[in-house]
Design a protein around this motif. Sequence first.
Motif, mmCIF file in Angstrom:
data_model
loop_
_atom_site.group_PDB
_atom_site.id
_atom_site.type_symbol
_atom_site.label_atom_id
_atom_site.label_comp_id
_atom_site.label_asym_id
_atom_site.label_seq_id
_atom_site.Cartn_x
_atom_site.Cartn_y
_atom_site.Cartn_z
ATOM 1 N N SER A 90 0.861 -1.189 0.000
ATOM 2 C CA SER A 90 0.000 0.000 0.000
ATOM 3 C C SER A 90 0.894 1.235 0.000
ATOM 4 C CB SER A 90 -0.918 0.031 1.229
ATOM 5 O OG SER A 90 -1.750 1.173 1.191
ATOM 6 N N ALA A 133 -2.243 5.821 0.492
ATOM 7 C CA ALA A 133 -3.411 4.939 0.467
ATOM 8 C C ALA A 133 -3.526 4.064 1.710
ATOM 9 C CB ALA A 133 -3.367 4.061 -0.782
ATOM 10 N N ILE A 134 -2.575 4.186 2.654
ATOM 11 C CA ILE A 134 -2.620 3.353 3.855
ATOM 12 C C ILE A 134 -3.853 3.678 4.684
ATOM 13 C CG2 ILE A 134 -1.465 2.860 6.054
ATOM 14 C CD1 ILE A 134 1.203 3.420 4.586
ATOM 15 N N THR A 135 -4.551 2.632 5.105
ATOM 16 C CA THR A 135 -5.740 2.792 5.936
ATOM 17 C C THR A 135 -5.472 2.229 7.332
ATOM 18 O OG1 THR A 135 -6.643 0.639 5.309
ATOM 19 C CG2 THR A 135 -7.239 2.543 3.915
ATOM 20 N N GLU A 136 -6.329 2.585 8.256
ATOM 21 C CA GLU A 136 -6.218 2.022 9.600
ATOM 22 C C GLU A 136 -6.396 0.506 9.561
ATOM 23 O OE1 GLU A 136 -8.003 2.748 14.100
ATOM 24 O OE2 GLU A 136 -9.091 3.529 12.359
ATOM 25 N N GLU A 137 -7.287 0.033 8.708
ATOM 26 C CA GLU A 137 -7.503 -1.405 8.577
ATOM 27 C C GLU A 137 -6.234 -2.112 8.095
ATOM 28 O OE1 GLU A 137 -10.637 -4.479 6.391
ATOM 29 O OE2 GLU A 137 -10.252 -2.507 5.504
ATOM 30 N N HIS A 138 -5.569 -1.525 7.096
ATOM 31 C CA HIS A 138 -4.318 -2.090 6.576
ATOM 32 C C HIS A 138 -3.262 -2.156 7.691
ATOM 33 C CE1 HIS A 138 -0.992 -2.721 3.705
ATOM 34 N NE2 HIS A 138 -0.345 -1.763 4.338
ATOM 35 N N TYR A 139 -3.111 -1.070 8.418
ATOM 36 C CA TYR A 139 -2.140 -1.016 9.516
ATOM 37 C C TYR A 139 -2.454 -2.071 10.578
ATOM 38 C CZ TYR A 139 0.212 0.640 13.709
ATOM 39 O OH TYR A 139 0.960 0.700 14.849
#
Length: 251
Positions: free
Chosen positions: A95, A99-105
Amino acid sequence: MGKLDGKIALITGGSDGIGLATAIQFVIEGAYVFITGRRQEALDAAVEKIGSKNVTAIQADSSKLDQIDNVINIIEKQKGKLDIVFANAGGGTASPLDAITEEHYNLIFDLNVKGVLFTVQKALRILSNGGSIIINGSGHSIKGFPAFSVYAASKAAVRSFARCWSVDLKDRKIRVNVLSPGVTETPLAKKVAGDSEEAWQATVKMFTDIIPMGRIAQPDEIAKPAVFLASDDSSYITGIELFVDGGVTQI
């Protein structure tokens, strides 16, 4: 006699790829191995492939603390101890920064950092003095690749765990090391590449162009160094990060 005769080992994420290859090598070297994974059908297939009575598969998500507790309780009930912990379960997707999201993290850190931390912590009460802890790392811990900053940060975190835990556990003579593979031909790697043969071949070409040895790794080429770190062959080694990556991070 095998290098791991009489040893009891836990390998998280042991249903395929590097974890499965390591389970096979551990059993060959005389260990009894517990493997975990999230998918029961994959675990069943892994047990069949290992083809030994010296393996037990436990369905568990390494990011869920209650499921880690269950794994350790089962091992304690069946064997009473552990000698080797290979915190192998992990993963990550690309990502770019914007485009990094809290979900990705959360997804990556829960599995790669939280899962490693609490697997090791909860295993300590049954881990033998003089035991070996191995953490699956990555060359991303020291080298920047585009769109993998969260994954790289998670692997840098577990590298720091190994340094600190080597000190925390020195009085128990428990060694803690990181095994950092390069690109390896596994189902997870293919999925991250794009889940198509075309995408996978493009990834292979990209990396073989920059890997000094000119090829990617096979899972058993990572599993055999794991045997080394688990065995007395590495009795004077702790706190290191062993790169098994064809030289890509070192040359």
